[in-house]
Motif scaffolding. Sequence first.
Motif, PDB file in Angstrom:
ATOM      1  N   GLY A   1      -1.835  10.877  11.388  1.00 16.09           N
ATOM      2  CA  GLY A   1      -1.599  12.264  10.997  1.00 16.09           C
ATOM      3  C   GLY A   1      -2.550  13.194  11.703  1.00 16.09           C
TER       4      GLY A   1
ATOM      5  N   THR B   1      -6.637   8.035  11.602  1.00 18.32           N
ATOM      6  CA  THR B   1      -7.937   8.084  10.960  1.00 18.32           C
ATOM      7  C   THR B   1      -8.065   6.917   9.991  1.00 18.32           C
ATOM      8  N   GLY B   2      -9.312   6.615   9.643  1.00 12.50           N
ATOM      9  CA  GLY B   2      -9.563   5.495   8.760  1.00 12.50           C
ATOM     10  C   GLY B   2      -9.464   4.190   9.526  1.00 12.50           C
TER      11      GLY B   2
ATOM     12  N   GLN C   1      -4.466   5.782   8.676  1.00 11.18           N
ATOM     13  CA  GLN C   1      -3.401   6.749   8.436  1.00 11.18           C
ATOM     14  C   GLN C   1      -3.144   7.524   9.706  1.00 11.18           C
TER      15      GLN C   1
ATOM     16  N   VAL D   1      -6.666  -1.386   6.450  1.00 13.06           N
ATOM     17  CA  VAL D   1      -5.550  -1.064   5.574  1.00 13.06           C
ATOM     18  C   VAL D   1      -5.519   0.431   5.242  1.00 13.06           C
ATOM     19  N   ASP D   2      -6.611   1.114   5.498  1.00 13.85           N
ATOM     20  CA  ASP D   2      -6.666   2.546   5.199  1.00 13.85           C
ATOM     21  C   ASP D   2      -6.231   3.419   6.368  1.00 13.85           C
TER      22      ASP D   2
ATOM     23  N   ARG E   1       0.840  -1.183   0.000  1.00 10.71           N
ATOM     24  CA  ARG E   1       0.000   0.000   0.000  1.00 10.71           C
ATOM     25  C   ARG E   1       0.889   1.251   0.000  1.00 10.71           C
ATOM     26  N   ALA E   2       0.336   2.351  -0.437  1.00 11.58           N
ATOM     27  CA  ALA E   2       1.086   3.608  -0.411  1.00 11.58           C
ATOM     28  C   ALA E   2       0.235   4.651   0.282  1.00 11.58           C
ATOM     29  N   VAL E   3       0.857   5.500   1.063  1.00 12.68           N
ATOM     30  CA  VAL E   3       0.111   6.507   1.816  1.00 12.68           C
ATOM     31  C   VAL E   3       0.704   7.880   1.529  1.00 12.68           C
ATOM     32  N   ASP E   4      -0.151   8.845   1.367  1.00 13.81           N
ATOM     33  CA  ASP E   4       0.349  10.200   1.117  1.00 13.81           C
ATOM     34  C   ASP E   4       1.089  10.730   2.337  1.00 13.81           C
ATOM     35  N   ASP E   5       2.176  11.453   2.100  1.00 17.79           N
ATOM     36  CA  ASP E   5       2.905  12.062   3.212  1.00 17.79           C
ATOM     37  C   ASP E   5       2.123  13.232   3.763  1.00 17.79           C
TER      38      ASP E   5
END
Lengths: 694, 212
Positions: free
Chosen positions: A183, A174-175, A181, A178-179, A134-138
Amino acid sequence: MTNLTLTIISKQGEVEVIVPQGATVMDAIKAAEQQVPHFCYHKRLSIAGNCRMCLVEVEGAPKPVASCHWPANDGMRVNLDSETTINARKGTMELLLANHPLDCPICDQGGECELQDQAVAFGSDRSQFQEMKRAVDDKEIGAKIKTVMTRCIHCMRCVRFATEIAGVEEFGATGRGVDTQVGTYVEEALQSELAGNMIDLCPVGALTNKPYAFTARPWELQHTDSIDVMDGVGTHIRVDHRAGKVMRIVPRECDAINEEWMSDTARFSWDALSTNRLTTPMVRKNGKLTACGWPEAFKKIEQSLKKVGRDKIAGLAGDLHCAEDYYAFNAFMKETLKTDNVDARGDGACVDSTNHAAYIMHTPLADIEKADAVLLIGTNPRHEAPLLNVRLRCLVQSGIPIAMVGEEVDLTYKYKLLGDNPQVLEDIANSKNSFGKILQKAEKPLIILGSNVLTRPDAKAVLFSAASLAEGIGAVTENWRGFNVLQRMAGRVAALDMAVHPVAGGLETKGILKALSENKLDVLFQYGDIEVPCEMLQSTATKIYIGIHLTEQAQTADVMLPAAAYTEKNGLWTNIEGRVQEAKAAVQPPLQAKEDWKIFRALSAELGKPLPFNNQAQLRQAIVDICAIYNEPNMLVQPEWERPGKAGKMKDTPFTLPVTVENYYQTNEILRASNTMVACQAEILEKRKVEEAA
Amino acid sequence: MTTVAITPMNEQQHTGQTPKTLGLNLVWDKAEKAKVKSVLAKYPKGRERSATIPLLKLAQDKCGGWLPVDAMQLVADTVNEPYIRVYEVATFYTMFNLKPVGKFHVQVCTNCACLIRGSDGVTKAVKDIAGVDSSGATSKDGTFTFTEVECLGACVAAPMMQIGTHYFTHLTEEKTKDILNHLKEGGDPLKYADTPNAASDPLHNGDYEEHV
Ligand code: SF4
Ligand code: FES
Ligand code: FES
């Protein structure tokens, strides 16, 4: 309380340990001096139990258990090296790595990454996962922390730190699944003066030091143990340097002082050590400061002192110097130049070296947690001493009553505001105020008086009344010292110990400033920046500036002498508790700059009256002669109690705060020279503006 | 070696960009205030945060079926919690929509029972009528938002869908089309919705035996 006996089985054999009721399996393993790999567990944070790396086999249990939160039981047999345990670790590691990028070569955590180390030690050399990662926004969370959130393993240490220790609930997860995040959700810069600690806590490279990014690898760095001087706490730090340049600063563990935290001003201001420095002596020629050698600069000073009456000479010292330097400066002014117009109390504080009890904290930092009622007077511990505030916050969370007399500020916890001026103190003393009764009843009451209180016109009276209050409520007894004056500058306690103030009727700061404005002085020695507006230092006097940065105040000098910053000299620093600590030189002073005491020693010789020390050992001996506590660094000596201040009338003008969130990152010359700190301050002011507009 | 496409991030999760806000200064109106009070009254003093979920629901209804950031902040202020704590809750539950939805939020169950009983047809019908091609999309005219959801607990009447607060059961592709057209024209949802289900409700009309 009953004790529990457990057996810890490892390759080294079986060990029986005894732990108290309520301990976890992890505690028992530690008691057996064994280690267990872990990510989310941290001894100073609450237990989360969400990484599963600490799984161990407990005989008789159907599945491996997470040792960090599994309660220890009598007779438990814990197997650290059994196949089940090893497989459990391998499995956990495989899952953690399933979504973790393989970017170690470009990751700043590389070489000091817990995930990397534990993957090597406990992981498997192959994985069953064939799916994409998976990729997550910085996230953009400000100038201090760089985020690469794809690397996050959701241990929630950062979230727990922000919530539990820093007290700024802005970080969360949040989320779901697998979602998930980590922050701030709504993008914003973290509003904490302790945010940098999340970098140390993050076991992977998700949160890293932004200004340090891509500048060095941990194995290239040399380490020097030192003491932080951005506030008065005396945080133990480690200066990491490479090829004579400071690359970063990290905290060292010290339970008595900083636990393992560090304020952001201490962590992120190192860029100032190589920005805008004074690197060579300079003299003013035709109105312009021009670089020259030491002899020429000294000659110019000698000339300017010729035929000048000693009452026409004055010396002002800033707040960022160590004991040796203050001593040398003081001796230079008083013995070589024979003037008594010398003062290191740029803010005009009313205390002097005659009463040690009047300017330090009597309660050791580690004992703060024992207090059972707290009264703050005219102080903002959050920004004057962030790590003291961490301890106070802990106290408040455990239900201890806390109140404040002074300006209302956000301290990250709730407190009772009793009033804003000193007259409230009287009400408290005679129990007219309900908090007075609470203090009366308390067994270990704590009073913290901000150093800015000492600068009021009625300072002596306030100090006296606070001290009498302390005596009245039992804060000054044989077993408990709860009266504290909180200094916010690193050098102030040492300056007072060294008596850098007039002792024979010379001019104090206020008098010197007045004489300057009336052009009554001929020569001014300014040692570092003074916390007054630059215009107040303007005059016709020849100004000799000895310092480390080309600050606004330095630019108006006629002669400038480059000195050494705190990372460039061996020095004794005295913290708010009056504890003397030694900082070691990590790097050399830049170019022609010299250690401060050497400058004063050399200059005194040039002027024909050399100071009586030729090396640092002699200098230290001279210091010990006037102040015995400097004989034993790191020891805490409780001062004799002598009620400070003088009885008098207190005014009803409100207490003010010199340091608030609006100028926290810009409170001394090092911070002002640091680009990172300037950016942090701008971020905060920007946010303020937006909030005000809304 | 098999290659599988990158796992799509949950559409509802805001990644990086600033989440959607209305830019309004939201406040509870009079009727809502009464509701808030009654919800808060259910929990002991000092435990206001327990009311987070019911209040988020209330806020979602207030904002036309979705939760702008302002609404979450309103809830946080109401229960006296830091904003992030409410963001965490709102993003965790799929029942909270974090972006605007159409007039009718059509949630089609595609879990086992419904799938076996033909939810593919239902999905197709909804996509056709709404003119959308993926879950989470809203029709151009803003009438329908289509979402695929997991089991809604009405397996016994599969396949089914939920629109607003109504359940529509025993669906076929045709029936679904009829329902959506009916709603589009402003018809009463109760004509099709919430029909008693004999097989699962023996007490309702007593004809349980017959159905078996
Ligand atoms: S960012 Fe780091 S500390 Fe925070 S949850 Fe992720 S891995 Fe843990
Ligand atoms: S350390 Fe025990 S679960 Fe993370
Ligand atoms: S499977 Fe569709 S409602 Fe349960």
